[in-house]
Design an enzyme around this catalytic site. Structure first.
Site, PDB file in Angstrom:
ATOM      1  N   GLN A 243      13.822  43.203  31.107  1.00 29.99           N
ATOM      2  CA  GLN A 243      13.116  41.975  30.752  1.00 29.99           C
ATOM      3  C   GLN A 243      13.207  40.953  31.882  1.00 29.99           C
ATOM      4  O   GLN A 243      13.970  41.123  32.830  1.00 29.99           O
ATOM      5  CB  GLN A 243      13.723  41.377  29.481  1.00 29.99           C
ATOM      6  CG  GLN A 243      15.205  41.090  29.607  1.00 29.99           C
ATOM      7  CD  GLN A 243      15.912  40.982  28.270  1.00 29.99           C
ATOM      8  OE1 GLN A 243      15.315  41.066  27.212  1.00 29.99           O
ATOM      9  NE2 GLN A 243      17.231  40.777  28.308  1.00 29.99           N
ATOM     10  N   HIS A 273      21.981  28.326  15.358  1.00 34.26           N
ATOM     11  CA  HIS A 273      23.150  29.187  15.237  1.00 34.26           C
ATOM     12  C   HIS A 273      24.075  28.804  14.079  1.00 34.26           C
ATOM     13  O   HIS A 273      24.684  29.683  13.464  1.00 34.26           O
ATOM     14  CB  HIS A 273      23.938  29.184  16.555  1.00 34.26           C
ATOM     15  CG  HIS A 273      23.216  29.891  17.663  1.00 34.26           C
ATOM     16  ND1 HIS A 273      22.652  29.225  18.728  1.00 34.26           N
ATOM     17  CD2 HIS A 273      22.931  31.206  17.844  1.00 34.26           C
ATOM     18  CE1 HIS A 273      22.078  30.090  19.534  1.00 34.26           C
ATOM     19  NE2 HIS A 273      22.219  31.294  19.020  1.00 34.26           N
ATOM     20  N   ASP A 297      23.774  35.444  24.924  1.00 29.00           N
ATOM     21  CA  ASP A 297      24.038  34.093  25.430  1.00 29.00           C
ATOM     22  C   ASP A 297      25.385  33.559  24.952  1.00 29.00           C
ATOM     23  O   ASP A 297      25.926  32.621  25.525  1.00 29.00           O
ATOM     24  CB  ASP A 297      22.927  33.137  24.996  1.00 29.00           C
ATOM     25  CG  ASP A 297      22.678  33.179  23.497  1.00 29.00           C
ATOM     26  OD1 ASP A 297      23.484  32.603  22.753  1.00 29.00           O
ATOM     27  OD2 ASP A 297      21.689  33.806  23.074  1.00 29.00           O
ATOM     28  N   ASP A 317      24.364  44.447  23.295  1.00 25.91           N
ATOM     29  CA  ASP A 317      23.125  43.947  23.916  1.00 25.91           C
ATOM     30  C   ASP A 317      22.644  44.988  24.911  1.00 25.91           C
ATOM     31  O   ASP A 317      23.428  45.534  25.678  1.00 25.91           O
ATOM     32  CB  ASP A 317      23.377  42.606  24.614  1.00 25.91           C
ATOM     33  CG  ASP A 317      22.082  41.837  24.872  1.00 25.91           C
ATOM     34  OD1 ASP A 317      21.186  42.390  25.539  1.00 25.91           O
ATOM     35  OD2 ASP A 317      21.977  40.690  24.410  1.00 25.91           O
ATOM     36  N   ASP A 351      21.460  50.316  23.385  1.00 20.99           N
ATOM     37  CA  ASP A 351      20.424  50.065  22.401  1.00 20.99           C
ATOM     38  C   ASP A 351      21.068  49.927  21.025  1.00 20.99           C
ATOM     39  O   ASP A 351      21.910  50.747  20.629  1.00 20.99           O
ATOM     40  CB  ASP A 351      19.421  51.222  22.403  1.00 20.99           C
ATOM     41  CG  ASP A 351      18.355  51.066  21.342  1.00 20.99           C
ATOM     42  OD1 ASP A 351      17.406  50.303  21.570  1.00 20.99           O
ATOM     43  OD2 ASP A 351      18.479  51.711  20.278  1.00 20.99           O
ATOM     44  N   ALA A 352      20.679  48.887  20.293  1.00 15.83           N
ATOM     45  CA  ALA A 352      21.310  48.594  19.004  1.00 15.83           C
ATOM     46  C   ALA A 352      21.112  49.730  18.003  1.00 15.83           C
ATOM     47  O   ALA A 352      22.031  50.059  17.230  1.00 15.83           O
ATOM     48  CB  ALA A 352      20.742  47.292  18.437  1.00 15.83           C
ATOM     49  N   ASP A 369      20.560  39.196  16.192  1.00 16.26           N
ATOM     50  CA  ASP A 369      20.013  38.034  16.918  1.00 16.26           C
ATOM     51  C   ASP A 369      19.204  38.539  18.114  1.00 16.26           C
ATOM     52  O   ASP A 369      19.610  38.391  19.266  1.00 16.26           O
ATOM     53  CB  ASP A 369      21.159  37.126  17.365  1.00 16.26           C
ATOM     54  CG  ASP A 369      20.658  35.804  17.921  1.00 16.26           C
ATOM     55  OD1 ASP A 369      19.504  35.437  17.637  1.00 16.26           O
ATOM     56  OD2 ASP A 369      21.419  35.147  18.661  1.00 16.26           O
TER      57      ASP A 369
END
Length: 512
Positions: A243, A273, A297, A317, A351-352, A369
């Site tokens: 990305q 959040h 983040d 992530d 990968d989730a 998220d």
């Protein structure tokens, strides 16, 4: 120096091999840019590749009209291709910065590059006809072009995009194509008239200077092209393997963008959040083992660590660069209270979906998220199959929550996520909040067993050190009016029937 037929044929094949590399990389560069500028990666890759293959067919057809000086035309084609490949990303960025028709330029470049590649293969076959018999000629020419495409694809995936980025990769490939074509010109120059030879030598010098100038000025030009699309100053920009990550600054506030879409602003991220974290944490008795999917983040993890009984948090992530940003970039280290370096946190770059398939653990709370499901790739992480995995890994009294976009700007998408979770066997509680920089945003919370509104309203967060969330506002987070769009016919989102990203893209985003 006199070259043999075998040497001449080899030079021609090397040129086709280089063309295969640069041609396929140009396709991927333009497809990546189209995905970044326009969105919907699957659609853009499909269109760019299809358009380029069609243009190659046109180029092959047009080649029959060139009956003389085929070697000269072949070399000119190589020169023009070198320029187009080199400047493809640069031109796209500039147009993206000053107009709203960057998609048109990208598609036009795809057609031009496809036409040139389509011209080259018949030209090379006709030239090589003097050096090899037909049976070997056609197979060898096509073989080298296809082999080059494989090498080009591997180079782009594992070296070009992750390490050189879209700024420098095109110029490297342009120089490769230029260098190989010059070698071919030196080998075949005895077949070129003296007049044409001198003109080509001058052209090579001019093209080399042009590409060098483009390389020298590429970084500031790309930065300009990006900056004009962001209202605030860019302070961080990186194209990763997965990305485009951009951080902007306005006064004392920072905003995070992924592929041009805002993810958070330090001005009001706590309005996102705090509700997402603290309602689920107060609806389960145990906080021993927490799973966060996305959230690189670190702001979500910051809120989780406000509970002293948290023993372990696993953050998954896909992009290691995003995790690194949360851990080491000073802006985010301050914003997340250095939570990404807490010893209780384990970060996994995977990968989730794959992680959930492989993990043997069960979790008290699962947070999802992730970026909005605006393409087929992300759509997978909002499907019935994905939510079934989450249910399987959720403890009996555990709570699941996912960000779900906007219930007002993407109404059908929001309610599709809610319906899909229910189809996976979970009991859902939709939530929403007005976030100043994002607009009206929503989540869907879920459990194995039903949760009453009274139970949620009685949640007490008064003892937590929070910036915005208090007991008075909690009832409003789960209060909804009527949907702004008819939601009665919404389908469940599955891997084999991906509906969500279509609902998302058909939302009322122009109103925002």
């Amino acid at each position: 120096m006199a070259y043999t037929k075998k040497q001449k044929s080899l030079a021609l094949k090397i040129a086709l091999f280089a063309t295969g590399i640069s041609g396929i990389v140009a396709e991927y560069i333009l497809s990546t840019l189209a995905s970044y500028f326009i969105g919907n990666a699957i659609l853009q890759f499909t269109l760019i590749v299809s358009i380029m293959l069609f243009a190659m067919g046109l180029g092959s057809r047009f080649s029959k009209f060139f009956t003389k000086q085929v070697i000269v035309y072949f070399i000119l084609t190589e020169l023009i291709l070198s320029i187009l490949v080199s400047f493809s990303a640069l031109v796209s960025y500039v147009v993206y910065g000053v107009t709203d028709v960057s998609w048109l330029v990208i598609y036009f470049l795809s057609i031009l590059i496809g036409l040139l590649i389509g011209l080259e293969i018949p030209f090379a076959t006709r030239i090589n006809d003097e050096f090899e018999e037909l049976r070997l000629n056609i197979s060898n020419i096509l073989e080298k072009d296809y082999f080059g495409s494989l090498i080009g694809g591997l180079f782009f995936a594992f070296v070009g995009l992750p390490y050189l980025g879209l700024t420098y990769t095109p110029f490297l490939l342009g120089f490769l194509n230029l260098g190989v074509s010059y070698y071919l010109f030196r080998v075949l120059k005895e077949h070129v008239s003296l007049k044409a030879r001198k003109r080509l030598e001058i052209t090579y010098v001019l093209v080399t200077i042009l590409i060098l100038l483009g390389l020298y000025f590429s970084k500031p030009i790309v930065q300009y092209g990006e900056q004009v699309k962001y209202k605030d100053k860019i302070v961080y920009s990186k194209q990763t393997k997965y990305q485009k990550i951009v951080v902007t600054k306005w006064k004392n506030w920072y905003s995070l963008y992924i592929n041009g879409n805002q993810q958070l602003s330090s001005f009001d991220e706590f309005m996102y959040h705090e509700p997402m974290v603290h309602l689920p944490m107060n609806l389960t008795k145990s906080h021993a083992n927490i799973l966060v999917l996305g959230g690189g983040d670190g702001c979500l993890v910051r809120e989780v660590f406000k509970y002293e009984d948290v023993q372990k948090v696993t953050l998954v992530d896909l992009d290691p660069n995003m995790v690194d940003l949360g851990k080491n970039y000073s802006v985010f280290k301050t914003l997340n209270d250095n939570s990404m370096n807490d010893p209780r946190l384990e970060t996994i770059t995977q990968d989730a979906f794959n992680f959930l398939e492989e993990t043997k653990e069960k979790y008290d709370v699962i947070y999802v998220d992730l970026p909005d499901p605006n393409n087929v790739d992300l759509n997978k992480l909002y499907t019935k199959e994905f939510y079934k995995l989450c249910k399987l890994k959720l403890k009996k009294d555990g709570v699941f929550i996912t960000q779900a976009g906007s219930p007002y700007y993407a109404t059908k998408a929001f309610y599709c996520i809610d319906k899909t979770l229910r189809a996976a066997g979970l009991k859902t509680i939709p939530m929403h909040n007005q976030i100043l920089t994002l607009g009206e945003w929503g989540w869907v919370m879920a459990k194995h067993n039903s949760v009453s509104k009274k139970e949620i309203i009685e949640v007490n967060v008064s003892e937590l050190n929070l910036k915005w969330l208090n007991n008075n506002v909690i009832p409003q987070l789960i209060a909804f009016g009527k949907p702004l769009t008819d939601t009665t016919g919404i389908k469940v989102n599955t891997i084999f029937s991906p509906k969500l990203y279509t609902y998302y893209r058909e939302g009322n985003w122009d109103l925002y």
